[in-house]
Write a protein that holds these residues in place. Structure first.
Motif, mmCIF file in Angstrom:
data_model
loop_
_atom_site.group_PDB
_atom_site.id
_atom_site.type_symbol
_atom_site.label_atom_id
_atom_site.label_comp_id
_atom_site.label_asym_id
_atom_site.label_seq_id
_atom_site.Cartn_x
_atom_site.Cartn_y
_atom_site.Cartn_z
ATOM 1 N N THR A 1 0.876 -1.001 0.055
ATOM 2 C CA THR A 1 -0.079 0.101 -0.016
ATOM 3 C C THR A 1 0.849 1.260 0.062
ATOM 4 O OG1 THR A 1 -0.401 -0.108 2.252
ATOM 5 C CG2 THR A 1 -1.947 -1.161 1.079
ATOM 6 N N THR A 2 1.982 1.212 0.716
ATOM 7 C CA THR A 2 2.841 2.272 0.717
ATOM 8 C C THR A 2 3.522 2.702 -0.695
ATOM 9 O OG1 THR A 2 3.633 2.088 3.072
ATOM 10 C CG2 THR A 2 5.064 3.193 1.533
ATOM 11 N N ALA B 1 0.690 3.967 -2.746
ATOM 12 C CA ALA B 1 0.415 5.584 -2.371
ATOM 13 C C ALA B 1 1.612 6.357 -3.020
ATOM 14 C CB ALA B 1 0.326 5.622 -0.767
ATOM 15 N N LYS B 2 2.795 5.934 -3.007
ATOM 16 C CA LYS B 2 4.055 6.655 -3.606
ATOM 17 C C LYS B 2 4.168 6.560 -5.090
ATOM 18 C CE LYS B 2 7.448 6.645 -0.631
ATOM 19 N NZ LYS B 2 8.497 6.361 0.399
ATOM 20 N N GLY B 3 3.212 5.953 -5.953
ATOM 21 C CA GLY B 3 3.229 5.811 -7.194
ATOM 22 C C GLY B 3 4.450 5.036 -7.753
ATOM 23 N N ASN B 4 4.932 4.238 -6.976
ATOM 24 C CA ASN B 4 6.078 3.334 -7.130
ATOM 25 C C ASN B 4 5.974 2.150 -7.911
ATOM 26 O OD1 ASN B 4 8.772 2.113 -7.253
ATOM 27 N ND2 ASN B 4 9.530 3.298 -5.346
ATOM 28 N N MET C 1 -4.109 3.873 -3.661
ATOM 29 C CA MET C 1 -2.796 4.221 -4.683
ATOM 30 C C MET C 1 -2.855 5.731 -5.093
ATOM 31 S SD MET C 1 -4.633 2.781 -7.983
ATOM 32 C CE MET C 1 -6.349 2.809 -8.443
ATOM 33 N N MET C 2 -1.665 6.066 -5.497
ATOM 34 C CA MET C 2 -1.509 7.509 -6.067
ATOM 35 C C MET C 2 -2.477 7.661 -7.424
ATOM 36 S SD MET C 2 2.014 9.491 -7.148
ATOM 37 C CE MET C 2 2.468 9.945 -5.798
ATOM 38 N N MET C 3 -3.373 8.732 -7.163
ATOM 39 C CA MET C 3 -4.391 8.713 -8.418
ATOM 40 C C MET C 3 -3.907 9.139 -9.662
ATOM 41 S SD MET C 3 -7.119 7.554 -7.691
ATOM 42 C CE MET C 3 -7.674 6.706 -6.302
ATOM 43 N N GLY C 4 -2.730 9.659 -9.450
ATOM 44 C CA GLY C 4 -2.034 10.128 -10.803
ATOM 45 C C GLY C 4 -1.217 9.085 -11.267
ATOM 46 N N SER C 5 -1.062 7.992 -10.865
ATOM 47 C CA SER C 5 -0.297 7.250 -11.316
ATOM 48 C C SER C 5 -1.189 5.871 -12.044
ATOM 49 C CB SER C 5 0.611 6.554 -10.380
ATOM 50 O OG SER C 5 1.556 5.312 -10.833
ATOM 51 N N TRP C 6 -1.498 6.170 -13.284
ATOM 52 C CA TRP C 6 -2.179 4.771 -13.908
ATOM 53 C C TRP C 6 -1.219 3.485 -14.077
ATOM 54 C CZ3 TRP C 6 -0.040 3.328 -18.113
ATOM 55 C CH2 TRP C 6 0.748 4.210 -19.279
#
Lengths: 128, 307
Positions: free
Chosen positions: A11-12, A15-18, A46-51
């Motif tokens: 989840t981390t 959330a960081k888009g990694n 999850m980071m919403m900007g990271s498809w």
């Protein structure tokens, strides 16, 4: 210090888009729909900007319709509110429910409209 | 500082940690929006919180009144006493669900257009000029804490925390990236707001390259990589009173920046070199950078807006 589990790590990373970490954690056996110590799955945080992260999770069978246990917010609500149209499309393609309502009875399209995301509104309206 | 009484924020994931405390992505259960919670452990004595912490928090709150478009909102600050010796200070910031690292990774080949880069740079420098004019330095600017909204608005995050954290940072070694760190910090010389301009220069180059400019693995390696590009500085430019000697480095000459950032235009290259200037006193300021010819020559950039 709290012990971090694979689920916490997943989840981390989400959330960081990694994306690279998300993929390697899934390969190492992190459960894609498992919850972290806050009771949330990777797709929920999850980071919403990271498809690319979303795509990795969804391809591994992440459930896009899991609602926040406090607010009933779904990932599609979050994507619509923040205005990331690629994420909205990806979630809908993965069967996210555009008719899901949060605890204030709002649809994803309502949140997109409230926040002035015209492109997201237009797309969600085509689904009716 | 208010106590954490009505606290509608629920952590959903840990997104940062270190010696100073922990950062969480959290949900505001009233609005449904995400926020970033930053917990800082602060040592207390019989007088309560240290004056330096109270002062830094007051400064952050004062900045908030300007409502600057290129810095994240500070929504709430509160304190929870943990023991006689320790208090947890929680700062609640606006959360933006995309950072520049992700934004650059997502950009399809051949990368961002030169107009898009110029727009991002203008916004980044506006945010920095605002912080610097209020005597706030960021000190740890990197693509991960430059946030970009879905509408392309840049918002700086994690500023002004350096001083709140610093007492703890000294206690525990934290792994932090060296790649955006300026020579004066690597050399442990004195530093001020020009540190952020160096980092901005590194990030400017990275926007074109889509990979970092200087990827050092240690302080010395980082300095070596910097000198391979900007050349070994003259003896008289080397700061006095630092332990690292100039003699440790080969006498390399500066190479044209376009060898490393081939896509950059002429004015962009000039601005970049004024940012990647060894001597912090000669480095361009955020305000002067905004006045640079790079931002004046509009090329085709107005065409998109008139469509």
């Amino acid at each position: 210090m709290t012990m971090m589990t694979l689920q916490d790590d997943l989840t981390t990373a989400a959330a960081k888009g990694n994306t690279a970490d998300v993929e390697s954690l899934l390969r190492r056996g992190a459960a894609v729909n498992g919850v972290n110590r806050f009771g949330r799955t990777a797709v929920q945080v999850m980071m919403m900007g990271s498809w690319p992260v979303a795509q990795a999770l969804l391809q591994h069978g992440a459930d896009p319709n899991v609602a926040d246990r406090s607010t009933r917010t779904t990932p599609l609500h979050d994507a619509a509110r923040t205005g990331f149209v690629d994420m909205v499309r990806l979630l809908v393609a993965a069967q996210a429910d555009p008719q899901a309502r949060d605890n204030q009875s709002r649809l994803p399209v309502d949140l997109a409209r409230e926040n002035g995301h015209a492109e997201v509104v237009a797309f969600l309206e085509t689904l009716k | 500082m208010a106590h954490c009484t009505s606290f509608p924020y629920e952590p959903v994931a840990e997104i940062g940690g270190g010696a100073y405390g922990t950062v969480y992505k959290a949900r505001d259960t009233e609005s449904g929006k995400f926020v970033a919670l930053k917990n800082v452990r602060v040592q207390t004595d019989q007088n309560g919180l240290p004056v330096s912490t109270v002062r830094e928090v007051a400064l952050l709150k004062r900045l908030e009144q300007f409502d600057h478009p290129n810095v994240v909102r500070l929504m709430d600050v509160c304190a929870t006493p943990r023991s006689d010796q320790e208090t947890k200070v929680t700062l609640v910031f606006e959360h933006v669900d995309q950072d520049l690292k992700t934004y650059l990774e997502k950009a399809p080949a051949p990368g961002l257009s030169s107009d898009r880069i110029k727009d991002l740079m203008r916004q980044l420098l506006c945010g920095l000029a605002f912080l610097h004019s209020n005597q706030v330095m960021h000190r740890d600017l990197k693509p991960e804490n430059i946030l970009v909204t879905s509408q392309g608005q840049v918002k700086l995050a994690d500023f002004g925390l350096a001083k709140i954290y610093s007492c703890h940072m000294a206690l525990t070694p934290v792994v932090v990236t060296l790649w955006y760190r300026p020579p004066e910090v690597l050399l442990q010389s004195t530093y001020a707001t020009p540190v952020d301009i160096w980092s901005t220069g590194c990030i400017f180059a990275e926007m074109f390259r889509r990979k970092p400019l200087f990827c050092g693995e240690s302080e010395m390696d980082q300095l070596g990589k910097i000198f391979e590009v900007i050349g070994l500085p003259q003896e008289e430019e080397w700061p006095t009173g630092v332990t690292v000697s100039r003699k440790n480095f080969p006498a390399v000459k500066a190479r044209p920046i376009t060898d490393f950032v081939p896509e950059i235009n002429e004015q962009g290259a000039k601005l970049l070199m004024q940012m990647l200037t060894f001597d912090p006193l000669k480095r361009i300021s955020a305000l002067n950078a905004l006045e640079h010819l790079y931002f004046q020559d509009e090329e085709t950039s107005n065409q998109d807006e008139t469509l």
